[in-house]
Motif scaffolding. Structure first.
Motif, PDB file in Angstrom:
ATOM      1  N   LYS A   4       0.762  -1.215  -0.129  1.00  0.00           N
ATOM      2  CA  LYS A   4      -0.035   0.041  -0.096  1.00  0.00           C
ATOM      3  C   LYS A   4       0.969   1.230  -0.104  1.00  0.00           C
ATOM      4  CE  LYS A   4      -3.858   1.947   2.251  1.00  0.00           C
ATOM      5  NZ  LYS A   4      -4.925   1.743   3.650  1.00  0.00           N
ATOM      6  N   HIS A   5       1.866   1.297   0.702  1.00  0.00           N
ATOM      7  CA  HIS A   5       2.795   2.343   1.052  1.00  0.00           C
ATOM      8  C   HIS A   5       3.514   2.687  -0.485  1.00  0.00           C
ATOM      9  CE1 HIS A   5       1.548   3.337   5.177  1.00  0.00           C
ATOM     10  NE2 HIS A   5       1.984   2.110   5.459  1.00  0.00           N
ATOM     11  N   SER A   6       4.013   1.646  -1.069  1.00  0.00           N
ATOM     12  CA  SER A   6       5.015   1.756  -2.155  1.00  0.00           C
ATOM     13  C   SER A   6       4.207   2.192  -3.268  1.00  0.00           C
ATOM     14  CB  SER A   6       5.646   0.456  -2.465  1.00  0.00           C
ATOM     15  OG  SER A   6       4.904  -0.561  -2.823  1.00  0.00           O
ATOM     16  N   LYS A   7       2.720   1.959  -3.447  1.00  0.00           N
ATOM     17  CA  LYS A   7       1.824   2.197  -4.461  1.00  0.00           C
ATOM     18  C   LYS A   7       1.694   3.881  -4.284  1.00  0.00           C
ATOM     19  CE  LYS A   7      -2.062   2.104  -6.818  1.00  0.00           C
ATOM     20  NZ  LYS A   7      -3.682   1.967  -6.770  1.00  0.00           N
ATOM     21  N   LYS A   8       1.615   4.327  -3.094  1.00  0.00           N
ATOM     22  CA  LYS A   8       1.491   5.911  -2.939  1.00  0.00           C
ATOM     23  C   LYS A   8       2.763   6.472  -3.401  1.00  0.00           C
ATOM     24  CE  LYS A   8      -1.829   5.455   1.304  1.00  0.00           C
ATOM     25  NZ  LYS A   8      -2.108   6.088   2.472  1.00  0.00           N
ATOM     26  N   TYR A   9       3.949   5.980  -3.223  1.00  0.00           N
ATOM     27  CA  TYR A   9       5.083   6.346  -3.695  1.00  0.00           C
ATOM     28  C   TYR A   9       4.961   6.506  -4.910  1.00  0.00           C
ATOM     29  CZ  TYR A   9       6.738   6.596   1.267  1.00  0.00           C
ATOM     30  OH  TYR A   9       6.696   6.536   2.699  1.00  0.00           O
ATOM     31  N   VAL A  10       4.884   5.707  -5.752  1.00  0.00           N
ATOM     32  CA  VAL A  10       4.770   5.364  -7.208  1.00  0.00           C
ATOM     33  C   VAL A  10       3.818   6.518  -7.777  1.00  0.00           C
ATOM     34  CG1 VAL A  10       3.764   4.092  -9.305  1.00  0.00           C
ATOM     35  CG2 VAL A  10       5.605   3.088  -7.238  1.00  0.00           C
ATOM     36  N   LEU A  11       2.552   6.616  -7.155  1.00  0.00           N
ATOM     37  CA  LEU A  11       1.642   7.493  -7.710  1.00  0.00           C
ATOM     38  C   LEU A  11       2.254   9.097  -7.472  1.00  0.00           C
ATOM     39  CD1 LEU A  11      -1.758   6.152  -6.533  1.00  0.00           C
ATOM     40  CD2 LEU A  11      -0.899   5.995  -8.723  1.00  0.00           C
ATOM     41  N   LEU A  12       2.914   9.385  -6.318  1.00  0.00           N
ATOM     42  CA  LEU A  12       3.433  10.444  -6.236  1.00  0.00           C
ATOM     43  C   LEU A  12       4.521  10.823  -7.180  1.00  0.00           C
ATOM     44  CD1 LEU A  12       3.281  10.960  -2.331  1.00  0.00           C
ATOM     45  CD2 LEU A  12       1.799  12.184  -4.052  1.00  0.00           C
ATOM     46  N   ILE A  13       5.342  10.123  -7.387  1.00  0.00           N
ATOM     47  CA  ILE A  13       6.449  10.045  -8.396  1.00  0.00           C
ATOM     48  C   ILE A  13       5.973  10.274  -9.723  1.00  0.00           C
ATOM     49  CG2 ILE A  13       8.298   8.758  -9.531  1.00  0.00           C
ATOM     50  CD1 ILE A  13       8.921   7.610  -6.635  1.00  0.00           C
ATOM     51  N   VAL A  14       4.657   9.452 -10.033  1.00  0.00           N
ATOM     52  CA  VAL A  14       4.175   9.655 -11.355  1.00  0.00           C
ATOM     53  C   VAL A  14       3.488  10.965 -11.446  1.00  0.00           C
ATOM     54  CG1 VAL A  14       2.019   8.842 -12.660  1.00  0.00           C
ATOM     55  CG2 VAL A  14       3.595   7.413 -11.856  1.00  0.00           C
ATOM     56  N   LEU A  15       2.983  11.771 -10.509  1.00  0.00           N
ATOM     57  CA  LEU A  15       2.614  13.086 -10.533  1.00  0.00           C
ATOM     58  C   LEU A  15       3.599  13.977 -10.628  1.00  0.00           C
ATOM     59  CD1 LEU A  15       0.117  14.849 -10.396  1.00  0.00           C
ATOM     60  CD2 LEU A  15       0.347  14.720  -7.860  1.00  0.00           C
ATOM     61  N   ILE A  16       4.468  13.868  -9.742  1.00  0.00           N
ATOM     62  CA  ILE A  16       5.616  14.987  -9.491  1.00  0.00           C
ATOM     63  C   ILE A  16       6.837  14.965 -10.537  1.00  0.00           C
ATOM     64  CG2 ILE A  16       7.317  15.692  -8.047  1.00  0.00           C
ATOM     65  CD1 ILE A  16       5.444  14.789  -5.725  1.00  0.00           C
ATOM     66  N   LEU A  17       7.247  13.969 -10.773  1.00  0.00           N
ATOM     67  CA  LEU A  17       8.448  13.521 -11.629  1.00  0.00           C
ATOM     68  C   LEU A  17       8.401  14.684 -12.880  1.00  0.00           C
ATOM     69  CD1 LEU A  17      11.292  12.691 -11.678  1.00  0.00           C
ATOM     70  CD2 LEU A  17      10.331  10.377 -12.914  1.00  0.00           C
ATOM     71  N   PRO A  18       7.401  14.321 -13.814  1.00  0.00           N
ATOM     72  CA  PRO A  18       7.323  14.895 -15.186  1.00  0.00           C
ATOM     73  C   PRO A  18       7.143  16.559 -14.919  1.00  0.00           C
ATOM     74  CG  PRO A  18       5.424  13.318 -14.913  1.00  0.00           C
ATOM     75  CD  PRO A  18       6.109  13.367 -13.768  1.00  0.00           C
ATOM     76  N   TRP A  19       6.709  17.013 -13.735  1.00  0.00           N
ATOM     77  CA  TRP A  19       6.482  18.568 -13.528  1.00  0.00           C
ATOM     78  C   TRP A  19       8.087  19.016 -13.323  1.00  0.00           C
ATOM     79  CZ3 TRP A  19       2.879  21.884 -14.333  1.00  0.00           C
ATOM     80  CH2 TRP A  19       1.545  21.535 -14.596  1.00  0.00           C
ATOM     81  N   LEU A  20       8.724  18.437 -12.916  1.00  0.00           N
ATOM     82  CA  LEU A  20      10.143  18.668 -12.758  1.00  0.00           C
ATOM     83  C   LEU A  20      10.808  19.249 -14.212  1.00  0.00           C
ATOM     84  CD1 LEU A  20      11.654  16.184 -10.357  1.00  0.00           C
ATOM     85  CD2 LEU A  20      10.765  18.420  -9.893  1.00  0.00           C
ATOM     86  N   THR A  21      10.315  18.682 -15.389  1.00  0.00           N
ATOM     87  CA  THR A  21      10.960  19.136 -16.625  1.00  0.00           C
ATOM     88  C   THR A  21      10.140  20.465 -17.095  1.00  0.00           C
ATOM     89  OG1 THR A  21       9.247  18.030 -17.836  1.00  0.00           O
ATOM     90  CG2 THR A  21      11.132  16.869 -17.318  1.00  0.00           C
TER      91      THR A  21
END
Length: 162
Positions: A4-21
């Motif tokens: 459950k916790h690792s899925k939350k991290y994946v979702l947050l990475i999916v959301l945030i990582l593209p915005w870094l560009t």
């Protein structure tokens, strides 16, 4: 199986990582193409709901009241829309080919497997080809919205004497 916790991290990475560009886009391109990107993400959310009701696909539980597709829609999909418009807008054939290739790569070369593995979404009653058609139509709608926005601004500036 994802915890459950690792899925939350994946979702947050999916959301945030593209915005870094996004800073690399430049503020002028960001302001120019953001309305079209927001429009297509909003339209996509409506299609998501319709398609889920028709059992074309399923979205998994996300974080709190947001389904997993919200993270994908407002992360990579929105930011990719900005980038594709910046790099190809004004050349419809290049835009159409680039956008279609991006969707083909996602659908047929691993993207669908990845989002299913990380429990973001998976296709149910929809074939990959049907999903590709929806994506291509959304791409044309994105370009058309941007075109109409700029046409409106051009007409407005002509009338105001700028």
């Amino acid at each position: 199986m994802l915890r459950k916790h690792s899925k939350k991290y994946v979702l947050l990475i999916v959301l945030i990582l593209p915005w870094l560009t996004v800073p690399l886009l430049g503020s002028k391109a960001f302001k120019r193409f953001l309305p079209a990107a927001i429009f297509i993400c909003t339209f996509t959310k409506a299609i998501d709901i319709f398609g889920q009701n028709k059992k074309w696909w399923t979205f998994y539980k996300g974080i709190h009241s947001f389904d997993s597709m919200n993270f994908f829609n407002f992360g990579p999909y929105l930011v990719t829309s900005l980038w594709v418009l910046k790099m190809t807008y004004g050349n419809l054939p290049l835009y159409f080919i680039s956008n279609t290739i991006l969707h083909i790569c996602f659908i047929y070369f691993g993207g669908l497997r990845i989002v299913k593995h990380f429990k973001i979404f998976s296709l149910v009653k929809l074939t990959r080809f049907q999903y590709l058609l929806i994506d291509v139509l959304r791409g044309l709608l994105l370009y058309g919205f941007q075109y109409m926005t700029e046409l409106k601004e051009c007409v407005h500036s002509d009338r105001s004497g700028n």
